[in-house]
Scaffold this motif. Structure first.
Motif, short mmCIF file in Angstrom:
data_model
loop_
_atom_site.label_atom_id
_atom_site.label_comp_id
_atom_site.label_asym_id
_atom_site.label_seq_id
_atom_site.Cartn_x
_atom_site.Cartn_y
_atom_site.Cartn_z
N UNK A 160 0.85 -1.20 0.00
CA UNK A 160 0.00 0.00 0.00
C UNK A 160 0.88 1.24 0.00
N UNK A 161 0.52 2.22 -0.85
CA UNK A 161 1.34 3.43 -0.97
C UNK A 161 0.56 4.71 -0.70
N UNK A 162 -0.76 4.61 -0.53
CA UNK A 162 -1.57 5.80 -0.20
C UNK A 162 -2.85 5.35 0.47
N UNK A 163 -3.38 6.20 1.35
CA UNK A 163 -4.65 5.89 2.00
C UNK A 163 -5.47 7.17 2.13
N UNK A 164 -6.56 7.10 2.86
CA UNK A 164 -7.43 8.25 3.13
C UNK A 164 -7.94 8.91 1.85
N UNK A 165 -8.37 8.09 0.90
CA UNK A 165 -9.07 8.58 -0.29
C UNK A 165 -10.50 8.08 -0.15
N UNK A 166 -11.45 8.98 0.01
CA UNK A 166 -12.80 8.58 0.40
C UNK A 166 -13.38 7.54 -0.54
N UNK A 167 -13.34 7.80 -1.84
CA UNK A 167 -13.75 6.80 -2.83
C UNK A 167 -12.83 6.93 -4.03
N UNK A 168 -11.73 6.16 -4.05
CA UNK A 168 -10.79 6.25 -5.18
C UNK A 168 -11.39 5.67 -6.44
N UNK A 169 -11.29 6.42 -7.52
CA UNK A 169 -11.84 5.98 -8.79
C UNK A 169 -10.74 6.03 -9.85
N UNK A 170 -10.94 6.78 -10.94
CA UNK A 170 -9.96 6.79 -12.01
C UNK A 170 -8.59 7.29 -11.58
N UNK A 171 -7.56 6.83 -12.30
CA UNK A 171 -6.19 7.25 -12.02
C UNK A 171 -5.47 7.50 -13.34
N UNK A 172 -4.48 8.39 -13.30
CA UNK A 172 -3.67 8.69 -14.48
C UNK A 172 -2.28 9.10 -14.04
N UNK A 173 -1.30 8.86 -14.92
CA UNK A 173 0.08 9.27 -14.69
C UNK A 173 0.41 10.38 -15.68
N UNK A 174 1.02 11.46 -15.19
CA UNK A 174 1.34 12.60 -16.03
C UNK A 174 2.37 12.23 -17.10
N UNK A 175 2.45 13.03 -18.18
CA UNK A 175 3.35 12.69 -19.29
C UNK A 175 4.80 12.48 -18.90
N UNK A 176 5.30 13.20 -17.91
CA UNK A 176 6.70 13.04 -17.50
C UNK A 176 6.90 11.89 -16.53
#
Length: 283
Positions: A139-155
């Motif tokens: 696990x690398x992150x928590x406390x996201x009320x309802x995690x949905x879509x994700x994206x990584x920036x171009x760099x």
């Protein structure tokens, strides 16, 4: 705001999600049918490339060219082999997983929401886990009320996560080992409810909005740059096509999380809109 022509490429599906552009085809999931579908927009042909009885059922492409599929029910991350078979890529340890994005180094981020499906309310905040190329999970992150879509920036430096219940986009810096740090609110969306997201070459984010029945393009900080209005809920979007200037949107008529069928049967559509700024980053 610019007025867009919205074209229907495919109709008659159920709860459609997780659009991904790969090669010359659009891949998406029909959660109702438990199918991953590949659509050739030019020819108008579609075929089922995988069947997984999972809800949610989200996918993304590994840099090695193989498709990763989240089997939420089984708590597994599956990989589709060249012969079409599915093998276990990683054991996520428990059921309940949602969206996925893979960065250019092969680090896979999978999030999970902890909510009561009978009420649709969050029991406790969700989290993001990292699957490294060797198959280990942490696990690398928590406390996201309802995690949905994700994206990584171009760099490749930033992971952006849609928090639907807090009406915001949350950003994290991606470390050398794939870990996340420097959490910040990338954009406060006001009444916007972000689901699936994608990034463009100007570092703006398109987010699909189910209750708002739209897709919205926002800059960091939350300024609204563009909007595509829909006649049904927008579940997710991705920029693809030969020049990555086609915004593909998957949409359906939402009934509610507590209904036996969350969307109206047959209302799931794949839509296409031509936009000015091409896609960048991942997915």
């Amino acid at each position: 705001m610019r007025m867009y022509e919205v074209r229907t490429l495919l109709d008659g599906h159920g709860l459609v999600e997780s659009p991904r552009w790969h090669g010359d085809r659009l891949y998406f999931s029909d959660w109702t049918a438990g199918e991953v579908v590949a659509l050739d927009p030019a020819a108008g042909r579609a075929e089922v490339v995988a069947r997984v009885a999972s809800l949610p059922l989200c996918t993304d492409w590994h840099p090695d060219g193989r498709l990763l599929i989240v089997s939420s029910r089984d708590g597994l991350l599956l990989r589709r082999e060249s012969d079409g078979s599915l093998v276990t890529y990683a054991d996520l340890g428990r059921p309940g997983w949602n969206d996925i994005v893979v960065d250019g180094r092969g680090n896979t981020y999978v999030n999970r929401a902890d909510f009561d499906p009978m009420t649709g309310e969050a029991a406790k905040p969700g989290s993001v886990s990292l699957v490294t190329p060797d198959g280990s999970v942490r696990q690398v992150a928590d406390d996201i009320a309802f995690p949905n879509g994700m994206a990584v920036t171009p760099d490749g430096s930033t992971l952006i996560v849609a928090d639907s219940y807090r009406h915001s986009l949350v950003a994290f810096g991606i470390g050398a080992d794939g870990g996340l740090s420097g959490r910040r609110v990338w954009a406060d969306l006001g009444e916007g409810t972000p689901d699936g997201i994608c990034v463009d070459a100007h570092n703006a984010v398109w987010y699909a909005d189910v209750p708002g029945r739209r897709c919205v393009r926002v800059a960091e900080g939350g300024a609204v740059l563009d909007r595509v209005d829909l006649d049904r809920g927008g579940f997710a979007c991705v920029l693809g096509g030969h020049d990555r200037r086609t915004l593909f949107i998957v949409a359906a008529t939402w009934r509610g999380m507590t209904e036996s069928e969350m969307v109206t049967p047959g209302s799931g559509r794949v839509l296409a809109v031509r936009v000015e700024v091409p896609g960048a980053g991942r997915p």
